[in-house]
Design a protein around this motif. Structure first.
Motif, short mmCIF file in Angstrom:
data_model
loop_
_atom_site.label_atom_id
_atom_site.label_comp_id
_atom_site.label_asym_id
_atom_site.label_seq_id
_atom_site.Cartn_x
_atom_site.Cartn_y
_atom_site.Cartn_z
N SER A 79 0.84 -1.20 0.00
CA SER A 79 0.00 0.00 0.00
C SER A 79 0.88 1.24 0.00
O SER A 79 1.83 1.34 0.78
CB SER A 79 -0.91 0.00 1.23
N LYS A 118 -0.67 -3.30 -4.14
CA LYS A 118 -2.11 -3.57 -4.23
C LYS A 118 -2.97 -2.32 -4.06
O LYS A 118 -3.97 -2.15 -4.78
CB LYS A 118 -2.52 -4.60 -3.17
N ASN A 119 -2.62 -1.46 -3.10
CA ASN A 119 -3.46 -0.31 -2.78
C ASN A 119 -2.71 0.99 -3.06
O ASN A 119 -1.57 1.17 -2.61
CB ASN A 119 -3.88 -0.33 -1.31
N LYS A 121 -3.22 5.36 -3.15
CA LYS A 121 -4.00 6.59 -2.96
C LYS A 121 -3.16 7.76 -3.45
O LYS A 121 -2.03 7.95 -3.02
CB LYS A 121 -4.37 6.80 -1.49
N LYS A 172 -6.95 -1.70 -5.34
CA LYS A 172 -7.67 -0.60 -4.70
C LYS A 172 -7.04 0.72 -5.12
O LYS A 172 -5.84 0.91 -4.97
CB LYS A 172 -7.63 -0.74 -3.17
#
Length: 504
Positions: free
Chosen positions: A205, A230-231, A233, A257
């Motif tokens: 992440s 995987k993630n 932002k 994500k």
């Protein structure tokens, strides 16, 4: 005959893992014996920065205890440096520490450490250094110790704008190889990322706050070298995340994500089409011009351009289960087209938008939805009924009630009469004063009590600025049905609910 439970270290560790969020109980375990203390202290210090306190004074006491304990663990050269700069933080006791607490940490949060240090230094004056200088010096020495002592670092948070004191390396960091989660600023020194990229290849992440137009080559290299990202932002304000897109697309097969946060609705979105394995997409585009609207309802009807979403509406994400658009939305026709392609597999849908056609499309295109938030106007009770009828897997719904929205009594009646056997959680948020009588409330609880099969209802009242949760008479009714085991009742502030939505 008394039953005595004898547990070895492994058994106790397994039991205490269930208490990780129950800090009070874990603290009491510290006092039982040395074995219990050794196991529980490791869990407590795993993420020592993550604590909640009911008042500021208690927060200061906890912060002081944590920082002073870490100060006692500092190497002698660091203690000497603080002494030479007239920085004195008293140890918690006169005795040496029982453990090397720094080694137990699995999370480093630079801004939380700095906030704690500032809080306990703020009442101390020093002729030679300002508060920022002193707190920065202490913070950096603590972080240097943590990076050298932690044997398995799981999360590194350098996300805030107060990271000018960062002056540590990962060259001698045994735990960085295990790092799974990184929250960072794009403006951190490129060398910071280069060092981290030498040892850290297993990030799952990453969250990047992009506060300049150019993303450093060090950050790009760090992202590029990850094996199983995987993630992701990305947060950008008056800036562009286009510079980081090429390196992210290298992980298009592994990223599941994606959260995009910005106040610029013209940033590129169509690149998301490349990420065919996405399971969750969040578009957070808050509007900074709420003040130009006279009321919440007028704000709801405001639509941004989201030019690039016009292309994304045709994208197909066969594994997509969660779609959240908590602030401003693209045009309704774009979202409906997107749901035509992706609604069948959706489990969670969160859209802060009022539109009859959109709400009806959810009922028709998202039959497998389990958790829903969409805004209904006061003449759209029939759509809520249709959603309950068509979406038989629905377990949780959040509903806005108020003068121009649905009435609480009608909502409760609809839930009682139309929700499926899977339903168990009702969240009610009021944008304006909204009342329900104790008679109507009890009628709803009786209806729920008589349902077959019997499910415990979790009723969550979300308090806005103009909403007092329930009056005394209603609370008596609530307590009655809590005691009967019919409901579980929770109240939350609006910001608490939003924080939880963000973490889910």
């Amino acid at each position: 005959m008394a039953c005595q439970l004898i547990a070895d270290s492994d058994s106790l560790s397994e039991i205490f893992e269930y208490l990780e969020e129950d800090k009070l109980t874990l603290h009491s375990c510290l006092l039982v014996n040395r074995l219990w203390c050794k196991i529980s202290v490791r869990i407590l210090w795993r993420n020592i920065w993550n604590f909640k306190s009911p008042c500021r004074n208690h927060t200061l006491r906890i912060a002081s205890s944590i920082i002073s304990t870490l100060i006692t663990c500092l190497p002698n050269e660091s203690k000497k440096l603080l002494y030479e700069n007239n920085i004195f933080i008293s140890p918690p006791t006169s005795k040496p520490p029982l453990f090397n607490y720094a080694a137990f940490c699995k999370v480093i949060s630079t801004h939380k450490i700095n906030e704690m240090v500032r809080s306990i230094l703020s009442d101390k004056t020093n002729f030679y250094y300002s508060l920022s200088d002193k707190s920065g010096l202490v913070t950096n020495e603590i972080i240097k110790m943590l990076t050298s002592q932690i044997y398995s670092l799981k999360k590194l948070d350098c996300y805030r704008f107060d990271c000018g004191y960062i002056n540590f390396s990962f060259n001698n960091s045994p735990g960085a190889r295990d790092l799974l989660e990184l929250d960072c600023l794009s403006t951190l020194p490129s060398n910071f990322f280069y060092q981290l990229s030498q040892v850290c290849h297993n990030l799952q992440s990453i969250s990047v706050n992009i506060n300049n137009d150019d993303v450093s080559n060090g950050l790009k290299e760090l992202i590029s070298l990850q094996n199983n990202l995987k993630n992701v932002k990305l947060s950008a304000f008056y800036n562009n995340w286009a510079d980081i897109i090429p390196v992210l697309t290298k992980h298009s097969d592994s990223i599941t994500k994606l959260h995009l946060y910005s106040d610029d609705d013209n940033l590129p979105l169509s690149f998301i089409d490349l990420f065919s394995n996405l399971q969750e997409i969040i578009f957070s585009f808050p509007n900074n011009f709420l003040s130009v609207f006279e009321n919440f309802e007028e704000f709801e009807d405001f639509t941004r351009d989201f030019i690039d979403f016009k292309k994304l509406q045709y994208a197909n994400f066969p594994k997509l289960q969660t779609l959240k658009i908590p602030f401003q939305c693209p045009k309704v026709e774009y979202i409906i087209k997107f749901l035509e392609n992706n609604g069948k597999n959706l489990k969670k849908l969160y859209i802060s938008r009022t539109d009859r056609a959109l709400s009806l499309s959810i009922a028709n295109l998202c039959p497998n939805i389990t958790s829903l938030y969409v805004i209904f106007k006061n003449n759209e009770l029939d759509i809520l009924k249709t959603i309950f009828i068509n979406c038989q897997y629905l377990e949780s719904i959040k509903i806005l009630c108020g003068v121009k929205h649905l009435d609480k009594k009608e909502v409760l009646e609809t839930v009682a009469n139309y929700s499926s056997n899977n339903f168990y959680e009702l969240k009610i948020y009021s944008s304006s004063l909204s009342y329900i009588s104790s008679k109507d409330l009890e009628t709803f609880f009786i209806s729920w009590k008589n349902r077959t099969p019997k499910n415990l209802l979790k009723l969550i009242m979300i308090k806005g600025d103009y909403f007092s949760c329930l009056d005394l008479e209603n609370m008596k009714i609530v307590e009655k049905y809590i005691n009967l085991g019919i409901i579980k009742f929770v109240t939350k502030q609006y910001y608490e609910e939003e924080e939880e939505e963000e973490l889910e």
